[in-house]
Design a protein around this motif. Structure first.
Motif, mmCIF file in Angstrom:
data_model
loop_
_atom_site.group_PDB
_atom_site.id
_atom_site.type_symbol
_atom_site.label_atom_id
_atom_site.label_comp_id
_atom_site.label_asym_id
_atom_site.label_seq_id
_atom_site.Cartn_x
_atom_site.Cartn_y
_atom_site.Cartn_z
ATOM 1 N N VAL A 71 10.746 27.475 14.763
ATOM 2 C CA VAL A 71 10.433 26.060 14.566
ATOM 3 C C VAL A 71 11.460 25.512 13.572
ATOM 4 O O VAL A 71 11.834 26.186 12.609
ATOM 5 N N HIS A 72 11.926 24.275 13.831
ATOM 6 C CA HIS A 72 12.945 23.634 12.986
ATOM 7 C C HIS A 72 12.526 22.212 12.650
ATOM 8 O O HIS A 72 11.751 21.591 13.383
ATOM 9 N N ILE A 73 13.110 21.708 11.576
ATOM 10 C CA ILE A 73 13.058 20.272 11.316
ATOM 11 C C ILE A 73 14.099 19.659 12.235
ATOM 12 O O ILE A 73 15.189 20.210 12.412
ATOM 13 N N GLY A 74 13.775 18.521 12.846
ATOM 14 C CA GLY A 74 14.714 17.890 13.778
ATOM 15 C C GLY A 74 16.082 17.683 13.157
ATOM 16 O O GLY A 74 16.199 17.295 11.999
ATOM 17 N N ARG A 93 0.891 24.359 14.862
ATOM 18 C CA ARG A 93 0.235 25.369 15.702
ATOM 19 C C ARG A 93 1.171 26.542 15.991
ATOM 20 O O ARG A 93 0.770 27.709 15.888
ATOM 21 N N LEU A 94 2.422 26.252 16.321
ATOM 22 C CA LEU A 94 3.382 27.320 16.603
ATOM 23 C C LEU A 94 3.604 28.214 15.381
ATOM 24 O O LEU A 94 3.646 29.433 15.498
ATOM 25 N N LEU A 95 3.724 27.597 14.208
ATOM 26 C CA LEU A 95 3.896 28.385 12.993
ATOM 27 C C LEU A 95 2.658 29.226 12.710
ATOM 28 O O LEU A 95 2.763 30.390 12.317
ATOM 29 N N ALA A 96 1.490 28.652 12.934
ATOM 30 C CA ALA A 96 0.233 29.393 12.732
ATOM 31 C C ALA A 96 0.110 30.538 13.731
ATOM 32 O O ALA A 96 -0.486 31.576 13.418
ATOM 33 N N ASP A 97 0.672 30.363 14.921
ATOM 34 C CA ASP A 97 0.618 31.413 15.947
ATOM 35 C C ASP A 97 1.671 32.501 15.713
ATOM 36 O O ASP A 97 1.783 33.426 16.524
ATOM 37 N N GLY A 98 2.462 32.387 14.653
ATOM 38 C CA GLY A 98 3.413 33.438 14.323
ATOM 39 C C GLY A 98 4.846 33.190 14.723
ATOM 40 O O GLY A 98 5.694 34.067 14.559
#
Length: 114
Positions: A71-74, A93-98
């Motif tokens: 995951v990135h900042i735009g 959600r993606l970060l929480a999912d690992g």
């Protein structure tokens, strides 16, 4: 250098030739300046039309499933070619999912997860 002719008629001829050449050079300079100004204006207009980067993105893998990789900042320079814009909720959600947070732009910190 070269020696100039001593007589007035040939000196006048050379003067006329040099003036004509100078005029051609000055016209070429004006043309080049106009072209450069037009190119700069076109670049400025392209930059103004460019949409802003998304707030959050996810890098996708090159595997068949195109799994989320990070995951990135735009606008992060490390996001690579295979990237997809995501909402703030999807990024959380993606970060929480690992899914890994980019170590350069630190979206986890920006999202308040740390």
């Amino acid at each position: 250098m070269f020696d100039l002719p001593p007589d007035l008629p040939r000196l006048r001829t050379l003067e006329t030739y040099v003036r004509l050449q100078l005029h051609l050079i000055q016209q070429a300079i004006v043309t080049a300046e106009q072209r450069e100004a037009a190119e700069q204006e076109a670049a400025r207009q392209r930059e103004q039309r460019r949409p802003p980067p998304p707030d959050w993105t996810v890098s996708r893998g090159i595997d068949a499933r195109r799994s989320p990789v990070a995951v990135h900042i735009g606008g992060c320079h490390m996001q690579g070619k295979h990237v997809q814009a995501v909402s703030r909720d999807d990024a959380v959600r993606l970060l929480a999912d690992g899914v890994e947070a980019c170590m350069h732009c630190r979206p986890d910190t920006a999202l308040g997860l740390l």
